[in-house]
Design a protein around this motif. Structure first.
Motif, PDB file in Angstrom:
ATOM      1  N   ILE A  49       0.848  -1.195   0.000  1.00  0.00           N
ATOM      2  CA  ILE A  49       0.000   0.000   0.000  1.00  0.00           C
ATOM      3  C   ILE A  49       0.882   1.245   0.000  1.00  0.00           C
ATOM      4  O   ILE A  49       1.807   1.353   0.806  1.00  0.00           O
ATOM      5  N   VAL A  50       0.573   2.172  -0.893  1.00  0.00           N
ATOM      6  CA  VAL A  50       1.261   3.461  -0.912  1.00  0.00           C
ATOM      7  C   VAL A  50       0.229   4.571  -0.731  1.00  0.00           C
ATOM      8  O   VAL A  50      -0.767   4.635  -1.457  1.00  0.00           O
ATOM      9  N   ASP A  51       0.480   5.417   0.248  1.00  0.00           N
ATOM     10  CA  ASP A  51      -0.332   6.614   0.471  1.00  0.00           C
ATOM     11  C   ASP A  51       0.256   7.715  -0.420  1.00  0.00           C
ATOM     12  O   ASP A  51       1.213   8.389  -0.042  1.00  0.00           O
ATOM     13  N   LEU A  52      -0.297   7.865  -1.599  1.00  0.00           N
ATOM     14  CA  LEU A  52       0.250   8.835  -2.561  1.00  0.00           C
ATOM     15  C   LEU A  52       0.143  10.267  -2.040  1.00  0.00           C
ATOM     16  O   LEU A  52       1.085  11.054  -2.170  1.00  0.00           O
ATOM     17  N   ASN A  53      -1.007  10.606  -1.460  1.00  0.00           N
ATOM     18  CA  ASN A  53      -1.149  11.952  -0.901  1.00  0.00           C
ATOM     19  C   ASN A  53      -0.118  12.184   0.198  1.00  0.00           C
ATOM     20  O   ASN A  53       0.477  13.253   0.295  1.00  0.00           O
ATOM     21  N   GLY A  54       0.110  11.150   0.988  1.00  0.00           N
ATOM     22  CA  GLY A  54       1.102  11.239   2.054  1.00  0.00           C
ATOM     23  C   GLY A  54       2.507  11.423   1.534  1.00  0.00           C
ATOM     24  O   GLY A  54       3.310  12.167   2.111  1.00  0.00           O
ATOM     25  N   ALA A  55       2.825  10.735   0.428  1.00  0.00           N
ATOM     26  CA  ALA A  55       4.161  10.830  -0.152  1.00  0.00           C
ATOM     27  C   ALA A  55       4.474  12.259  -0.579  1.00  0.00           C
ATOM     28  O   ALA A  55       5.596  12.746  -0.394  1.00  0.00           O
ATOM     29  N   PHE A  56       3.483  12.945  -1.125  1.00  0.00           N
ATOM     30  CA  PHE A  56       3.695  14.326  -1.568  1.00  0.00           C
ATOM     31  C   PHE A  56       3.663  15.309  -0.394  1.00  0.00           C
ATOM     32  O   PHE A  56       4.395  16.285  -0.374  1.00  0.00           O
ATOM     33  N   ALA A  57       2.819  15.016   0.604  1.00  0.00           N
ATOM     34  CA  ALA A  57       2.654  15.931   1.736  1.00  0.00           C
ATOM     35  C   ALA A  57       3.733  15.747   2.800  1.00  0.00           C
ATOM     36  O   ALA A  57       3.987  16.660   3.591  1.00  0.00           O
ATOM     37  N   GLY A  58       4.331  14.559   2.842  1.00  0.00           N
ATOM     38  CA  GLY A  58       5.343  14.289   3.858  1.00  0.00           C
ATOM     39  C   GLY A  58       4.763  13.822   5.177  1.00  0.00           C
ATOM     40  O   GLY A  58       5.465  13.725   6.177  1.00  0.00           O
ATOM     41  N   THR A  59       3.471  13.499   5.176  1.00  0.00           N
ATOM     42  CA  THR A  59       2.797  12.975   6.362  1.00  0.00           C
ATOM     43  C   THR A  59       1.601  12.146   5.910  1.00  0.00           C
ATOM     44  O   THR A  59       0.996  12.460   4.877  1.00  0.00           O
ATOM     45  N   PRO A  60       1.253  11.058   6.602  1.00  0.00           N
ATOM     46  CA  PRO A  60       0.158  10.185   6.157  1.00  0.00           C
ATOM     47  C   PRO A  60      -1.160  10.935   5.967  1.00  0.00           C
ATOM     48  O   PRO A  60      -1.520  11.789   6.778  1.00  0.00           O
ATOM     49  N   LYS A  61      -1.865  10.590   4.889  1.00  0.00           N
ATOM     50  CA  LYS A  61      -3.132  11.244   4.569  1.00  0.00           C
ATOM     51  C   LYS A  61      -4.285  10.252   4.366  1.00  0.00           C
ATOM     52  O   LYS A  61      -5.437  10.659   4.315  1.00  0.00           O
ATOM     53  N   ASN A  62      -3.958   8.973   4.229  1.00  0.00           N
ATOM     54  CA  ASN A  62      -5.003   7.970   3.981  1.00  0.00           C
ATOM     55  C   ASN A  62      -5.034   6.904   5.075  1.00  0.00           C
ATOM     56  O   ASN A  62      -5.406   5.767   4.842  1.00  0.00           O
ATOM     57  N   ARG A  63      -4.684   7.309   6.286  1.00  0.00           N
ATOM     58  CA  ARG A  63      -4.576   6.356   7.386  1.00  0.00           C
ATOM     59  C   ARG A  63      -5.895   5.626   7.665  1.00  0.00           C
ATOM     60  O   ARG A  63      -5.906   4.423   7.936  1.00  0.00           O
TER      61      ARG A  63
END
Length: 235
Positions: A49-63
């Motif tokens: 699983i990759v949290d794409l929004n998190g990868a760009f934001a630098g913090t988890p977004k789809n927890r």
């Protein structure tokens, strides 16, 4: 060989990108939990699983979505995207995640990644454009060669390296075996190929090259491979 189906999350939906470009996102499932259950039914043991929004934001977004998948699945799940701190690692492991992927933070602070690997089940994500590391959801480049970076983790407690040739990601044009093999040889760590899987023959080539595992994404979503047969034959 570990065959690991992938769910990339963007705003709660399962999507696939081309070459890491967010604007190329194509939605394949609005309910990722059902998709995870389907992979389990087909014979999967692992899920990426990759949290794409998190990868760009630098913090988890789809927890919340990741937690739901975890609670409704018996799969061994690895998660990446926006993980920069020990507290985030611990929080994911507390959910029941099997291993945590460190990417951008591992390049910025290799000692942190090595320290975390001493304490937790850590995977290093190495993503490259023209053989050089890319970070922050692949939006930023670095001058470090991927295999030189991989060699930093030789002899460490890092459980695996996932290496992606971004030029092949989502393109269905075949795995870059030479790139993957070089990462594996330099690091001497269990290596998982990612990006470009296109057909059943690619599994044969990976096994022949003695690569530890492979991430399966668009090839499944676009019906290019029979995932159940792949599990039966190669896993």
């Amino acid at each position: 060989m570990q065959i690991i189906p992938a769910i990339d999350l963007k705003e709660g939906c399962a999507v696939r990108l081309k070459q890491g470009l967010m604007e190329s996102a194509k939605i394949y499932a609005k309910e990722p939990t059902e998709l995870a259950k389907h992979f389990e039914t087909l014979g999967a043991e692992y899920l990426h699983i990759v949290d794409l929004n998190g990868a760009f934001a630098g913090t988890p977004k789809n927890r919340a979505v990741i937690e739901k998948i975890c609670k409704n699945s018996k799969l061994k799940i690895e998660v990446g995207g926006g993980i920069r701190e020990e507290e985030t690692i611990k929080a994911y492991l507390d959910l029941g995640i099997s291993r945590v992927i460190l990417g951008s933070i591992a390049l910025k602070n290799p000692n942190f990644a090595l320290e975390m690997a001493e304490k937790y089940p850590i995977v290093i994500g190495i993503d490259a454009k023209d053989n050089k590391i890319a970070t922050e959801g692949w939006a930023k480049g670095a001058d470090t060669l991927a295999w030189e970076f991989a060699e930093l983790f030789k002899g460490s407690k890092v459980q695996a390296i996932i290496c992606t040739d971004i030029a092949h990601d989502g393109m269905l044009d075949g795995i870059n075996l030479e790139f993957t093999k070089k990462i594996q040889d330099k690091s001497q760590i269990f290596t998982i190929a990612s990006g470009g899987l296109s057909c059943q023959e690619d599994f044969e080539a990976l096994r022949e090259a003695e690569i530890g595992g492979v991430i399966v994404g668009k090839a499944f979503y676009e019906g290019k491979i029979d995932l159940q047969k792949a599990f039966e034959k190669f896993q």
